[in-house]
Design a protein around this motif. Structure first.
Motif, PDB file in Angstrom:
ATOM      1  N   VAL A  96       0.847  -1.205   0.000  1.00  0.00           N
ATOM      2  CA  VAL A  96       0.000   0.000   0.000  1.00  0.00           C
ATOM      3  C   VAL A  96       0.878   1.250   0.000  1.00  0.00           C
ATOM      4  CG1 VAL A  96      -1.847   1.234   1.195  1.00  0.00           C
ATOM      5  CG2 VAL A  96      -1.735  -1.277   1.308  1.00  0.00           C
ATOM      6  N   SER A  97       0.609   2.153  -0.958  1.00  0.00           N
ATOM      7  CA  SER A  97       1.313   3.441  -1.019  1.00  0.00           C
ATOM      8  C   SER A  97       0.292   4.573  -1.096  1.00  0.00           C
ATOM      9  CB  SER A  97       2.234   3.500  -2.245  1.00  0.00           C
ATOM     10  OG  SER A  97       3.239   2.517  -2.159  1.00  0.00           O
ATOM     11  N   VAL A  98       0.668   5.736  -0.593  1.00  0.00           N
ATOM     12  CA  VAL A  98      -0.194   6.920  -0.654  1.00  0.00           C
ATOM     13  C   VAL A  98       0.058   7.641  -1.969  1.00  0.00           C
ATOM     14  CG1 VAL A  98      -0.694   9.164   0.400  1.00  0.00           C
ATOM     15  CG2 VAL A  98      -0.270   7.156   1.847  1.00  0.00           C
ATOM     16  N   VAL A  99      -1.035   8.023  -2.656  1.00  0.00           N
ATOM     17  CA  VAL A  99      -0.904   8.696  -3.957  1.00  0.00           C
ATOM     18  C   VAL A  99      -0.567  10.171  -3.762  1.00  0.00           C
ATOM     19  CG1 VAL A  99      -2.117   9.339  -6.079  1.00  0.00           C
ATOM     20  CG2 VAL A  99      -2.464   7.066  -5.080  1.00  0.00           C
ATOM     21  N   ASP A 100      -1.342  10.852  -2.898  1.00  0.00           N
ATOM     22  CA  ASP A 100      -1.129  12.286  -2.653  1.00  0.00           C
ATOM     23  C   ASP A 100      -1.206  12.534  -1.143  1.00  0.00           C
ATOM     24  OD1 ASP A 100      -2.648  15.144  -2.262  1.00  0.00           O
ATOM     25  OD2 ASP A 100      -1.211  15.209  -3.928  1.00  0.00           O
ATOM     26  N   THR A 101      -0.128  12.994  -0.545  1.00  0.00           N
ATOM     27  CA  THR A 101      -0.066  13.095   0.917  1.00  0.00           C
ATOM     28  C   THR A 101      -1.056  14.128   1.478  1.00  0.00           C
ATOM     29  OG1 THR A 101       1.804  14.627   0.663  1.00  0.00           O
ATOM     30  CG2 THR A 101       2.316  12.306   1.121  1.00  0.00           C
ATOM     31  N   GLU A 102      -1.232  15.233   0.772  1.00  0.00           N
ATOM     32  CA  GLU A 102      -2.165  16.262   1.267  1.00  0.00           C
ATOM     33  C   GLU A 102      -3.585  15.746   1.298  1.00  0.00           C
ATOM     34  OE1 GLU A 102      -2.166  20.259  -0.148  1.00  0.00           O
ATOM     35  OE2 GLU A 102       0.023  20.300  -0.355  1.00  0.00           O
ATOM     36  N   SER A 103      -4.016  15.164   0.188  1.00  0.00           N
ATOM     37  CA  SER A 103      -5.387  14.639   0.099  1.00  0.00           C
ATOM     38  C   SER A 103      -5.594  13.544   1.125  1.00  0.00           C
ATOM     39  CB  SER A 103      -5.656  14.097  -1.307  1.00  0.00           C
ATOM     40  OG  SER A 103      -5.511  15.105  -2.267  1.00  0.00           O
ATOM     41  N   PHE A 104      -4.573  12.691   1.296  1.00  0.00           N
ATOM     42  CA  PHE A 104      -4.706  11.584   2.246  1.00  0.00           C
ATOM     43  C   PHE A 104      -4.775  12.107   3.681  1.00  0.00           C
ATOM     44  CE2 PHE A 104      -3.436   7.960   4.826  1.00  0.00           C
ATOM     45  CZ  PHE A 104      -4.155   6.929   4.239  1.00  0.00           C
ATOM     46  N   ALA A 105      -3.995  13.147   3.977  1.00  0.00           N
ATOM     47  CA  ALA A 105      -4.009  13.738   5.322  1.00  0.00           C
ATOM     48  C   ALA A 105      -5.390  14.303   5.640  1.00  0.00           C
ATOM     49  CB  ALA A 105      -2.944  14.820   5.439  1.00  0.00           C
ATOM     50  N   ASN A 121      -3.561   6.376   9.850  1.00  0.00           N
ATOM     51  CA  ASN A 121      -2.341   6.948  10.441  1.00  0.00           C
ATOM     52  C   ASN A 121      -1.134   6.052  10.202  1.00  0.00           C
ATOM     53  OD1 ASN A 121      -3.074   9.459  11.531  1.00  0.00           O
ATOM     54  ND2 ASN A 121      -4.097   8.466  13.269  1.00  0.00           N
ATOM     55  N   ILE A 122      -1.321   4.728  10.363  1.00  0.00           N
ATOM     56  CA  ILE A 122      -0.222   3.773  10.157  1.00  0.00           C
ATOM     57  C   ILE A 122       0.233   3.812   8.703  1.00  0.00           C
ATOM     58  CG2 ILE A 122       0.387   1.320  10.150  1.00  0.00           C
ATOM     59  CD1 ILE A 122      -1.567   1.016  12.552  1.00  0.00           C
ATOM     60  N   ILE A 123      -0.728   3.862   7.765  1.00  0.00           N
ATOM     61  CA  ILE A 123      -0.378   3.947   6.342  1.00  0.00           C
ATOM     62  C   ILE A 123       0.419   5.219   6.072  1.00  0.00           C
ATOM     63  CG2 ILE A 123      -1.302   4.206   3.997  1.00  0.00           C
ATOM     64  CD1 ILE A 123      -3.715   2.518   4.884  1.00  0.00           C
ATOM     65  N   PHE A 124      -0.080   6.342   6.598  1.00  0.00           N
ATOM     66  CA  PHE A 124       0.541   7.646   6.337  1.00  0.00           C
ATOM     67  C   PHE A 124       1.972   7.697   6.860  1.00  0.00           C
ATOM     68  CE2 PHE A 124       1.177  12.240   7.074  1.00  0.00           C
ATOM     69  CZ  PHE A 124       0.841  12.722   5.819  1.00  0.00           C
ATOM     70  N   GLU A 125       2.217   7.084   8.004  1.00  0.00           N
ATOM     71  CA  GLU A 125       3.536   7.153   8.636  1.00  0.00           C
ATOM     72  C   GLU A 125       4.509   6.097   8.112  1.00  0.00           C
ATOM     73  OE1 GLU A 125       2.679   6.758  12.764  1.00  0.00           O
ATOM     74  OE2 GLU A 125       1.561   8.655  12.878  1.00  0.00           O
ATOM     75  N   ASN A 126       4.000   5.023   7.456  1.00  0.00           N
ATOM     76  CA  ASN A 126       4.885   3.899   7.109  1.00  0.00           C
ATOM     77  C   ASN A 126       4.891   3.513   5.631  1.00  0.00           C
ATOM     78  OD1 ASN A 126       5.754   2.647   9.928  1.00  0.00           O
ATOM     79  ND2 ASN A 126       3.583   3.186  10.106  1.00  0.00           N
ATOM     80  N   ILE A 152     -10.735   3.104   0.103  1.00  0.00           N
ATOM     81  CA  ILE A 152      -9.756   4.187  -0.102  1.00  0.00           C
ATOM     82  C   ILE A 152      -9.195   4.143  -1.524  1.00  0.00           C
ATOM     83  CG2 ILE A 152      -7.706   5.323   0.833  1.00  0.00           C
ATOM     84  CD1 ILE A 152      -7.996   3.695   3.357  1.00  0.00           C
ATOM     85  N   GLU A 153      -8.987   2.927  -2.041  1.00  0.00           N
ATOM     86  CA  GLU A 153      -8.437   2.781  -3.395  1.00  0.00           C
ATOM     87  C   GLU A 153      -9.403   3.350  -4.422  1.00  0.00           C
ATOM     88  OE1 GLU A 153      -6.268  -0.751  -6.039  1.00  0.00           O
ATOM     89  OE2 GLU A 153      -7.864  -1.274  -4.620  1.00  0.00           O
ATOM     90  N   LEU A 157      -6.966   7.486  -3.369  1.00  0.00           N
ATOM     91  CA  LEU A 157      -6.070   8.069  -2.373  1.00  0.00           C
ATOM     92  C   LEU A 157      -4.840   7.193  -2.129  1.00  0.00           C
ATOM     93  CD1 LEU A 157      -8.762   9.244   0.193  1.00  0.00           C
ATOM     94  CD2 LEU A 157      -7.387  10.705  -1.317  1.00  0.00           C
ATOM     95  N   ILE A 158      -4.987   5.911  -2.400  1.00  0.00           N
ATOM     96  CA  ILE A 158      -3.856   4.987  -2.258  1.00  0.00           C
ATOM     97  C   ILE A 158      -3.706   4.169  -3.536  1.00  0.00           C
ATOM     98  CG2 ILE A 158      -4.045   4.766   0.249  1.00  0.00           C
ATOM     99  CD1 ILE A 158      -5.411   2.021  -0.230  1.00  0.00           C
ATOM    100  N   ASN A 159      -2.532   3.598  -3.664  1.00  0.00           N
ATOM    101  CA  ASN A 159      -2.247   2.695  -4.788  1.00  0.00           C
ATOM    102  C   ASN A 159      -1.787   1.360  -4.203  1.00  0.00           C
ATOM    103  OD1 ASN A 159      -1.669   1.758  -7.411  1.00  0.00           O
ATOM    104  ND2 ASN A 159       0.487   2.288  -7.130  1.00  0.00           N
ATOM    105  N   ILE A 160      -2.356   0.262  -4.684  1.00  0.00           N
ATOM    106  CA  ILE A 160      -1.968  -1.064  -4.186  1.00  0.00           C
ATOM    107  C   ILE A 160      -1.264  -1.826  -5.301  1.00  0.00           C
ATOM    108  CG2 ILE A 160      -2.767  -3.250  -3.211  1.00  0.00           C
ATOM    109  CD1 ILE A 160      -5.145  -1.785  -2.032  1.00  0.00           C
ATOM    110  N   GLN A 161      -0.019  -2.181  -5.058  1.00  0.00           N
ATOM    111  CA  GLN A 161       0.731  -3.013  -5.993  1.00  0.00           C
ATOM    112  C   GLN A 161       0.985  -4.371  -5.353  1.00  0.00           C
ATOM    113  OE1 GLN A 161       4.149  -0.466  -6.832  1.00  0.00           O
ATOM    114  NE2 GLN A 161       3.282  -0.059  -8.859  1.00  0.00           N
ATOM    115  N   TYR A 162       1.296  -5.342  -6.178  1.00  0.00           N
ATOM    116  CA  TYR A 162       1.474  -6.711  -5.684  1.00  0.00           C
ATOM    117  C   TYR A 162       2.862  -7.216  -6.033  1.00  0.00           C
ATOM    118  CZ  TYR A 162      -3.584  -6.578  -5.194  1.00  0.00           C
ATOM    119  OH  TYR A 162      -4.858  -6.238  -4.825  1.00  0.00           O
TER     120      TYR A 162
END
Length: 728
Positions: A96-105, A121-126, A152-153, A157-162
């Motif tokens: 899991v990665s965040v696409v845009d930090t401002e929008s996600f915040a 919060n865990i996603i945003f920080e890690n 969320i996907e 707001l997030i991108n999920i890769q495998y």
């Protein structure tokens, strides 16, 4: 469709959006074309998301996979997974990665649920963070977590890769010797970390799977060691095929296993001097072990017997200097650098034919590999069968008969005339005397009885009732070792009976002889003699040179588990169990086992007890007339419409209601069944079709309704299938 930014090659594993929800699924690149095929529309084409693994196999192996899939009616996806033991979709790790930090915040601050806010919060920080690390940190149930991530996907707001848990085509090796030494000797470093490092160091280069085997948090340890530069990944590259001289096509027939290995070794030893490699394909673990010892005695230090290990282990051993690889038929799908020879050992064995654990014919696949890769091919065998004879007659294989049996004394004992031993039935009095004489001379004796149970059927002496399986109706046999009555068809078990269920009589007779009962009789009659029981399923190999005055008693497994060097007498007891089996290759198998026993015991006598002395198998074995046996057998097969003159298809179906089978009439098809059977405790229906129609054409003729009912298929092809190549 392959996007320009992705480096995609044949042999890669990729993620493709499939299904109604376009969820990522694993796929394999088998072919790359410039234009969309005419039978597909643009909306049927999906873009590759990412490359999961590269260099799983070469273009030549891709072509071989196509051929096997089409010729033996195996789905190419399941074939690849069976060969390479690759990951299933469920084993891929979502990252899991965040696409845009401002929008996600902004999003996480707007959440009202404490659980969801904690996850965000865990996603945003890690981020990037794996799904499983996210679960551990958030202490949330996986289903709830997946559902929330999906929401969320969708909001983008997030991108999920495998990614796979680890690459199957990369090896691990020590990158920094100084750091390695520091970690090994430093106090406070976990024992599991040191264990991983020692494994990698000891093997010089090691696949991920072996490095982390039974190591807790093994992948996390590998990631840490890679990040700190202690170890590194080595990319396995697909070898380029070398240009070779004209290849050999040879059948080495007759002689003992050791004699054939010596003969073949003299043929390919010059290739080894030129840094060539040799692949020996064997069909049993015990045989792989024996061959490894034999080849090692001729070529010390360069032989690797691959038993139960990953296919990547073969290429790793080649990097370590091994040049002769001995492995199972699935090794034919491994890219081997500078491969010069393929040798199929015990080539007429039934274990090279399609069966439960092998979905193809080894000889046919070996031929196609040798053709695609321009490699020499040798069939090493005790006797010829229809497929090997086809290669000699139609494909120009040279036949080299290195030994015959004309001077060997083959004693055929007619059990219709010979009295049975009072204490050793079913052994004749004559054979008992020969066994006794051999043992009195301190010789070893080998006895083959191709039945294991104590009793093969149970009958009432009063009313003739035969005790049968309540599930499928087959006669039950008695296994004394587990003290149970067992059905050989469906696996049903029950306690032994003492009185007849029909008439109540106590005259229950446990009839028929197997190894369990005969072993008891042998112990009683030859009480001062050692007795060794040899059955299938064991990996133990017995060397008769280490024994004296010993009786080796076994099923057909005796031939792969016993070195006959110091055996003075070999006897087939109840040889008719070999002659009258139900499989279509029973006759070839029976002739092969008789010749195998004779060659391995040569020049000592061989005894065969039978009620069918005039049987053409027995007669031609006695006269050492292999060609005549082959001609008689092939004439029967041609008249009855069996392979090699037609294709035999065996299908397992989910129901007996199968009509209609074909969309169009198939006039030459002979259809048998469906017959109710039991497979692993479940009811299935078996259907056989004999026809001259090739597999890929037959499958196209099936109705959609019939295809949906197929749960398994086995193809015994006409050997002419080797003339067919996958269509571009």
């Amino acid at each position: 469709e392959a996007p320009d930014f992705l480096d995609i090659e044949v042999g890669s594993r990729v993620l493709v959006p499939l299904g109604e929800n376009n969820r990522p699924k694993l796929a394999y690149v088998l072919k790359i074309v410039d234009k969309i095929p005419e039978n597909l529309s643009k909306d049927q084409i999906k873009s590759v998301i990412s490359v999961v693994e590269k260099n799983l196999f070469s273009k030549e192996i891709a072509k071989l996979l196509y051929f096997v899939s089409e010729s033996f009616l195996i789905s190419i996806h399941s074939l690849i997974n069976k060969v390479y033991r690759t990951y299933a979709e469920g084993e891929l790790i979502p990252i899991v990665s965040v696409v845009d930090t401002e929008s996600f915040a902004d999003f996480k601050n707007s959440l009202k649920s404490e659980d969801q806010k904690n996850i965000a919060n865990i996603i945003f920080e890690n981020f990037p963070i794996s799904l499983y690390s996210l679960r551990n940190k958030s202490k949330t149930k996986i289903e709830y977590l997946k559902r929330f991530l999906r929401e969320i996907e969708i909001k983008k707001l997030i991108n999920i890769q495998y990614k796979p848990p680890y690459p199957s085509n990369k090896l691990l090796s020590i990158n920094n010797e100084k750091l390695f030494e520091e970690m090994i000797h430093k106090k406070g470093i976990a024992k599991s970390i040191k264990e991983v490092l020692i494994r990698i160091k000891k093997n010089r280069a090691l696949p991920y799977r072996d490095a982390i085997y039974k190591i807790r948090n093994g992948l996390e340890i590998i990631e840490m060691l890679l990040k700190e530069g202690v170890i590194k990944e080595i990319e396995e590259e697909i070898p380029e095929l070398a240009v070779k001289d004209e290849n050999k096509r040879l059948i080495v027939n007759g002689g003992s296993l050791k004699e054939r290995v010596l003969y073949i070794s003299n043929i390919f030893k010059s290739a080894l001097k030129e840094k060539g490699t040799v692949l020996v394909v064997a069909n049993e673990i015990a045989l792989i072990k024996t061959l490894s010892e034999l080849y090692e005695s001729f070529f010390p230090g360069i032989v690797f017997g691959n038993i139960g290990k990953e296919k990547s282990e073969i290429r790793r051993q080649l990097k370590l200097g091994k040049r002769i690889i001995i492995s199972t038929p699935f090794s034919l799908f491994v890219d081997i650098p500078n491969l010069q020879f393929i040798i199929v050992e015990d080539a007429s064995s039934k274990y090279h034919l399609p069966h439960e654990y092998l979905p193809f014919d080894t000889r046919i696949v070996a031929y196609k590999k040798s053709e695609y890769e321009n490699v020499s091919l040798i069939f090493s065998t005790y006797s010829l069968d229809d497929v090997i004879y086809y290669f000699q007659k139609e494909k120009g294989f040279e036949l080299s008969n290195i030994k015959d049996l004309k001077n060997q004394n083959k004693r055929i004992i007619d059990m219709r005339r010979e009295p049975k031993s009072d204490a050793l039935s079913p052994i004749s009095s004559y054979l008992e005397s020969k066994i006794r004489k051999a043992l009195d001379s301190n010789k070893n004796v080998a006895i083959v009885l191709n039945r294991k149970p104590y009793s093969t059927f149970i009958v009432c002496g009063e009313c003739g009732y035969v005790h049968r399986c309540p599930v499928c109706g087959s006669p039950l046999y008695f296994d004394k070792e587990v003290n149970l009555l067992i059905c050989s068809i469906c696996g049903h078990t029950e306690q032994p009976i003492e009185k007849c269920p029909r008439c109540g009589s106590l005259s229950i007779l446990y009839l028929g002889y197997g190894i369990q009962k005969l072993s008891n009789s042998l112990k009683n009659v030859f009480s001062n003699t050692n007795l060794v029981i040899i059955e299938g399923g064991s990996e133990t190999i017995y060397d008769s040179k280490n024994f004296e005055k010993t009786i080796f008693l076994g099923t057909e497994a005796i031939f792969s588990h016993l070195n006959f060097k110091n055996v003075g007498l070999l006897a087939f007891v109840s040889a008719d169990t070999f002659l009258n089996g139900s499989e279509i290759y029973t006759t070839f198998e029976a002739f092969k086992y008789l010749r195998q026993g004779a060659f391995e015991i040569y020049p000592n006598d061989i005894f065969v007890e039978t009620y069918e002395k005039e049987n053409y198998i027995i007669e031609n074995f006695k006269k050492d007339n292999e060609f005549n046996f082959l001609m008689v057998e092939l004439s029967f097969r041609k008249e009855l419409g069996y392979p090699p003159f037609v294709f035999l298809y065996e299908f397992k179906l989910s129901t007996k209601n199968i009509q209609p089978i074909f969309m169009n009439d198939l006039s030459d098809a002979k259809i048998y069944g469906p017959v109710e059977k039991f497979s692993e405790g479940s009811k299935v229906y078996e259907l056989s079709i004999r026809t001259q129609t090739y597999p890929q054409d037959l499958y196209k003729l099936f109705t959609d309704a019939f295809r949906k009912k197929i749960i398994g298929a086995r193809v015994f092809p006409a050997p002419s299938i080797v003339n067919v190549n996958p269509k571009d």
